[in-house]
Motif scaffolding. Structure first.
Motif, PDB file in Angstrom:
ATOM      1  N   CYS A 108       0.831  -1.202   0.000  1.00  0.00           N
ATOM      2  CA  CYS A 108       0.000   0.000   0.000  1.00  0.00           C
ATOM      3  C   CYS A 108       0.867   1.254   0.000  1.00  0.00           C
ATOM      4  CB  CYS A 108      -0.931  -0.008   1.211  1.00  0.00           C
ATOM      5  SG  CYS A 108      -2.237  -1.253   1.112  1.00  0.00           S
ATOM      6  N   PHE A 109       1.946   1.233   0.769  1.00  0.00           N
ATOM      7  CA  PHE A 109       2.884   2.353   0.781  1.00  0.00           C
ATOM      8  C   PHE A 109       3.445   2.595  -0.624  1.00  0.00           C
ATOM      9  CE2 PHE A 109       7.432   3.389   0.710  1.00  0.00           C
ATOM     10  CZ  PHE A 109       7.420   4.665   1.266  1.00  0.00           C
ATOM     11  N   ALA A 110       3.896   1.522  -1.268  1.00  0.00           N
ATOM     12  CA  ALA A 110       4.487   1.650  -2.605  1.00  0.00           C
ATOM     13  C   ALA A 110       3.472   2.185  -3.611  1.00  0.00           C
ATOM     14  CB  ALA A 110       5.035   0.304  -3.063  1.00  0.00           C
ATOM     15  N   LEU A 111       2.243   1.672  -3.544  1.00  0.00           N
ATOM     16  CA  LEU A 111       1.202   2.106  -4.472  1.00  0.00           C
ATOM     17  C   LEU A 111       0.902   3.589  -4.280  1.00  0.00           C
ATOM     18  CD1 LEU A 111      -0.775   1.137  -6.662  1.00  0.00           C
ATOM     19  CD2 LEU A 111      -2.414   0.660  -4.839  1.00  0.00           C
ATOM     20  N   PHE A 126      10.010   1.206  -6.864  1.00  0.00           N
ATOM     21  CA  PHE A 126      10.114   0.273  -5.743  1.00  0.00           C
ATOM     22  C   PHE A 126       9.984   1.089  -4.455  1.00  0.00           C
ATOM     23  CE2 PHE A 126      11.741  -2.549  -2.579  1.00  0.00           C
ATOM     24  CZ  PHE A 126      11.529  -3.830  -3.053  1.00  0.00           C
ATOM     25  N   GLY A 127       8.920   0.827  -3.697  1.00  0.00           N
ATOM     26  CA  GLY A 127       8.739   1.482  -2.403  1.00  0.00           C
ATOM     27  C   GLY A 127       9.334   0.606  -1.314  1.00  0.00           C
ATOM     28  N   GLY A 136       8.768  -4.124   1.199  1.00  0.00           N
ATOM     29  CA  GLY A 136       8.634  -3.262   0.040  1.00  0.00           C
ATOM     30  C   GLY A 136       7.482  -3.636  -0.853  1.00  0.00           C
ATOM     31  N   GLY A 137       7.357  -2.867  -1.911  1.00  0.00           N
ATOM     32  CA  GLY A 137       6.353  -3.125  -2.927  1.00  0.00           C
ATOM     33  C   GLY A 137       6.853  -2.609  -4.264  1.00  0.00           C
ATOM     34  N   VAL A 248      11.594   4.737  -3.552  1.00  0.00           N
ATOM     35  CA  VAL A 248      11.007   5.697  -2.608  1.00  0.00           C
ATOM     36  C   VAL A 248      11.091   5.051  -1.229  1.00  0.00           C
ATOM     37  CG1 VAL A 248       9.001   7.049  -1.956  1.00  0.00           C
ATOM     38  CG2 VAL A 248       9.447   6.573  -4.374  1.00  0.00           C
ATOM     39  N   LEU A 249      11.706   5.754  -0.289  1.00  0.00           N
ATOM     40  CA  LEU A 249      11.952   5.198   1.037  1.00  0.00           C
ATOM     41  C   LEU A 249      10.954   5.725   2.056  1.00  0.00           C
ATOM     42  CD1 LEU A 249      15.865   5.418   1.262  1.00  0.00           C
ATOM     43  CD2 LEU A 249      14.429   3.691   0.134  1.00  0.00           C
ATOM     44  N   GLY A 250      10.477   4.831   2.905  1.00  0.00           N
ATOM     45  CA  GLY A 250       9.598   5.185   4.008  1.00  0.00           C
ATOM     46  C   GLY A 250      10.102   4.541   5.289  1.00  0.00           C
TER      47      GLY A 250
END
Length: 306
Positions: A108-111, A126-127, A136-137, A248-250
């Protein structure tokens, strides 16, 4: 109206979005983690409240830690134990008399982050969440790639290369997933603090470690340089396999500002000569990407997924 729901081990948050993905309403409640019947009734009550507040029956997308068996629909969840072995998506759909979409919170984060102005220019995103754990996603042309068992992008449970075991004299640590030497044990937030204790004998909080690093403390510099070296290799390996346009990093670690200037050089050491590292960005929506991505699962309905 689209409802994005983020189920965590402590709280459950729901956000109602309109068709333009603007926030219309939100609410948080405590997550019942041990009693499944209480979980179902709490969730149902939350959706009823959202329907009353928005004046409509919204479509429901859910993000949460864990994996769903592709054959049975049963969940495996360490954060919310009462959901393990349960067909949560089916049970909620039956209670609410409407369909429910559910996916891993990292997906969900990656989307969510793939659907931002920052990332829309790229085809393959790539999240990567790097916080208490690592997950990741992968989003290709705006859609999640889930894989055969809906486990694609679980990169935190790849093994740390033996090169680093030798270079930094690291032991092979057991991971909570049951495997040995997972990247998560060395490169997550707790992994970074473990590395510093391993190198220096000091048990520090993250804020203190970063303060020491920024003041040029030798042991802190050694730790951060080793950690960046390993994380750079991890992202480079993902690039070699997936050839993504951007990461994208979280997660908490993504708030360390220095990593966005240090990682490209670290990645280059593990890529073919002349191959440019993929871009590395901080998340736009941060902690809100979970509910936003859960709502965006609903946008995938009616489109072909990978």
């Amino acid at each position: 109206m689209f409802y994005g729901v983020d189920i965590g081990g402590t709280k459950t948050e729901i956000v109602a979005f309109d068709k333009e993905m603007q926030v219309c309403w939100r609410k948080r409640v405590a997550t019942p983690v041990q009693d499944y019947e209480l979980f179902l009734s709490t969730f149902t009550s939350l959706i009823d409240t959202a329907d009353w507040a928005t004046g409509t029956q919204g479509k429901i997308g859910i993000g949460m830690p864990g994996l769903m068996d592709r054959h049975t629909g049963k969940l495996l969840s360490s954060n919310v134990p009462c959901l393990t072995g349960r067909q949560v998506m089916n049970d909620l759909a039956h209670r609410l008399n409407r369909s429910v979409e559910l996916d891993n919170d990292c997906c969900c984060f990656a989307l969510s982050e793939a659907h931002t102005q920052q990332a829309r220019q790229f085809s393959r995103i790539f999240g990567a969440i790097i916080g208490t754990g690592m997950g990741g996603g992968l989003v290709i042309d705006g859609q999640l790639y889930r894989g055969r068992n809906r486990m694609a992008s679980e990169f935190g449970h790849l093994p740390l290369p033996a090169t680093f075991m030798r270079r930094y004299h690291l032991p092979e640590l057991k991971c909570g997933c049951g495997l040995q030497g997972c990247l998560e044990r060395y490169q997550s937030g707790p992994g970074l603090l473990w590395l510093h204790k391993h190198f220096s004998g000091e048990q520090l909080k993250m804020e203190t470690l970063l303060e020491h690093y920024r003041h040029g403390n030798a042991s802190a510099v050694t730790t951060i340089e080793a950690w960046i070296d390993m994380l750079g290799c991890t992202l480079a390996q993902l690039q070699l396999i997936l050839d993504v346009d951007a990461f994208v990093l979280g997660g908490g670690v993504s708030n360390i500002e220095e990593i966005y200037t240090l990682l490209p050089q670290a990645m280059s050491r593990y890529l073919f000569p002349g191959l440019e590292p993929a871009r590395v960005f901080p998340a736009i929506h941060g902690a809100s990407s979970g509910v936003r991505g859960a709502a965006l699962l609903l946008v995938e309905q009616g489109t072909q997924t990978h």
